[in-house]
Motif scaffolding. Sequence first.
Motif, PDB file in Angstrom:
ATOM      1  N   PHE A 208     -28.114 -17.806  13.738  1.00 19.76           N
ATOM      2  CA  PHE A 208     -28.326 -16.553  13.006  1.00 19.76           C
ATOM      3  C   PHE A 208     -27.715 -16.695  11.630  1.00 19.76           C
ATOM      4  CE2 PHE A 208     -26.903 -12.301  11.710  1.00 19.76           C
ATOM      5  CZ  PHE A 208     -28.091 -11.593  11.833  1.00 19.76           C
ATOM      6  N   ASP A 209     -28.506 -16.381  10.607  1.00 18.40           N
ATOM      7  CA  ASP A 209     -28.044 -16.430   9.215  1.00 18.40           C
ATOM      8  C   ASP A 209     -28.375 -15.102   8.553  1.00 18.40           C
ATOM      9  OD1 ASP A 209     -27.347 -19.428   8.769  1.00 18.40           O
ATOM     10  OD2 ASP A 209     -29.283 -19.433   9.811  1.00 18.40           O
ATOM     11  N   ILE A 210     -27.473 -14.664   7.682  1.00 12.63           N
ATOM     12  CA  ILE A 210     -27.694 -13.392   6.990  1.00 12.63           C
ATOM     13  C   ILE A 210     -27.141 -13.522   5.570  1.00 12.63           C
ATOM     14  CG2 ILE A 210     -25.569 -12.384   7.895  1.00 12.63           C
ATOM     15  CD1 ILE A 210     -27.011  -9.683   8.044  1.00 12.63           C
ATOM     16  N   CYS A 211     -27.920 -13.048   4.596  1.00 18.06           N
ATOM     17  CA  CYS A 211     -27.483 -13.137   3.199  1.00 18.06           C
ATOM     18  C   CYS A 211     -26.354 -12.119   2.940  1.00 18.06           C
ATOM     19  CB  CYS A 211     -28.659 -12.913   2.252  1.00 18.06           C
ATOM     20  SG  CYS A 211     -29.340 -11.242   2.267  1.00 18.06           S
TER      21      CYS A 211
ATOM     22  N   SER B 150     -23.442 -15.328   5.711  1.00 18.17           N
ATOM     23  CA  SER B 150     -22.695 -15.318   6.956  1.00 18.17           C
ATOM     24  C   SER B 150     -23.616 -15.889   8.017  1.00 18.17           C
ATOM     25  CB  SER B 150     -22.266 -13.898   7.320  1.00 18.17           C
ATOM     26  OG  SER B 150     -21.386 -13.391   6.334  1.00 18.17           O
ATOM     27  N   PHE B 151     -23.002 -16.534   9.011  1.00 16.15           N
ATOM     28  CA  PHE B 151     -23.839 -17.185  10.002  1.00 16.15           C
ATOM     29  C   PHE B 151     -23.102 -17.317  11.336  1.00 16.15           C
ATOM     30  CE2 PHE B 151     -21.503 -20.358   7.654  1.00 16.15           C
ATOM     31  CZ  PHE B 151     -20.985 -21.191   8.649  1.00 16.15           C
ATOM     32  N   CYS B 152     -23.916 -17.570  12.368  1.00 14.18           N
ATOM     33  CA  CYS B 152     -23.400 -17.916  13.681  1.00 14.18           C
ATOM     34  C   CYS B 152     -24.224 -19.103  14.148  1.00 14.18           C
ATOM     35  CB  CYS B 152     -23.533 -16.752  14.673  1.00 14.18           C
ATOM     36  SG  CYS B 152     -23.028 -17.198  16.348  1.00 14.18           S
ATOM     37  N   ARG B 153     -23.618 -20.258  14.212  1.00 13.51           N
ATOM     38  CA  ARG B 153     -24.353 -21.464  14.603  1.00 13.51           C
ATOM     39  C   ARG B 153     -24.765 -21.392  16.074  1.00 13.51           C
ATOM     40  NH1 ARG B 153     -26.406 -21.588  10.916  1.00 13.51           N
ATOM     41  NH2 ARG B 153     -25.438 -22.068   8.984  1.00 13.51           N
ATOM     42  N   ARG B 154     -23.928 -20.778  16.909  1.00 11.32           N
ATOM     43  CA  ARG B 154     -24.232 -20.676  18.336  1.00 11.32           C
ATOM     44  C   ARG B 154     -25.539 -19.914  18.563  1.00 11.32           C
ATOM     45  NH1 ARG B 154     -19.917 -17.941  22.212  1.00 11.32           N
ATOM     46  NH2 ARG B 154     -18.820 -19.904  22.110  1.00 11.32           N
ATOM     47  N   CYS B 155     -25.755 -18.854  17.778  1.00 11.48           N
ATOM     48  CA  CYS B 155     -26.966 -18.025  17.925  1.00 11.48           C
ATOM     49  C   CYS B 155     -28.080 -18.436  16.977  1.00 11.48           C
ATOM     50  CB  CYS B 155     -26.630 -16.551  17.645  1.00 11.48           C
ATOM     51  SG  CYS B 155     -25.421 -15.858  18.746  1.00 11.48           S
TER      52      CYS B 155
ATOM     53  N   HIS C  14     -21.366 -12.539  18.650  1.00  8.28           N
ATOM     54  CA  HIS C  14     -20.334 -13.424  18.165  1.00  8.28           C
ATOM     55  C   HIS C  14     -19.901 -13.008  16.767  1.00  8.28           C
ATOM     56  CE1 HIS C  14     -22.833 -16.019  20.912  1.00  8.28           C
ATOM     57  NE2 HIS C  14     -21.671 -15.962  21.530  1.00  8.28           N
ATOM     58  N   ARG C  15     -18.718 -13.410  16.440  1.00  7.00           N
ATOM     59  CA  ARG C  15     -18.209 -13.134  15.105  1.00  7.00           C
ATOM     60  C   ARG C  15     -18.904 -14.057  14.103  1.00  7.00           C
ATOM     61  NH1 ARG C  15     -13.988 -10.199  13.824  1.00  7.00           N
ATOM     62  NH2 ARG C  15     -13.026 -10.475  11.814  1.00  7.00           N
ATOM     63  N   LEU C  16     -19.322 -13.497  12.997  1.00  4.01           N
ATOM     64  CA  LEU C  16     -19.991 -14.279  11.961  1.00  4.01           C
ATOM     65  C   LEU C  16     -18.974 -15.008  11.094  1.00  4.01           C
ATOM     66  CD1 LEU C  16     -22.763 -11.793  10.771  1.00  4.01           C
ATOM     67  CD2 LEU C  16     -23.002 -13.715  12.345  1.00  4.01           C
TER      68      LEU C  16
END
Length: 174
Positions: free
Chosen positions: A41-44, A34-39, A1-3
């Motif tokens: 996933f969080d990234i600094c 950046s993040f993807c709530r569906r997955c 997914h797009r972040l």
Amino acid sequence: HRLTSARLGMVRFLAAPQVCDDCGKAIGAYSESSFCRRCDFDICKSCCLERSARDRAHVLARKETGQKIIRLWYHLDSVLMALVAAECEVSRIFGPEDSQAPAPPDATVTRDRFVCIVSDLVSGDRDAAAELFDCILQYLEEEGLSSIPREKDEIKVSDLGECLRIVDSRDPYS
């Protein structure tokens, strides 16, 4: 997914502190991430920039590889057209020097001789001839077809003939 890129607000930070899924460090309040709530996933920001740089380098490398393959196919097409136009057997082209006799079954052709002969067929393009030689060596090596160590920089004329063999798909006997 797009972040999605955003700054983590204090309320969200206090409700659910975020940790970078790449480096494992905490993503502080008001920090860009950046993040993807569906997955989940969080990234600094730092890891996101590193990933972007790696992705750009990977895309560039793939593009360069694609361009090299296109160039090799162009060179191969040029050589094949020249061989077809010459209506000559490969074993005669790469046979004994100063002779029209075909090459003996165990004869080899060196890189220098190959480049010299093939470049004459393709209007003096020595780079095309050298790239074709490398391509043939790589093919023979990958297919396990050559009994000559690659370091010798030679190809058996019979292997070369097999690599460059043109088969008429309409002819059931070729």
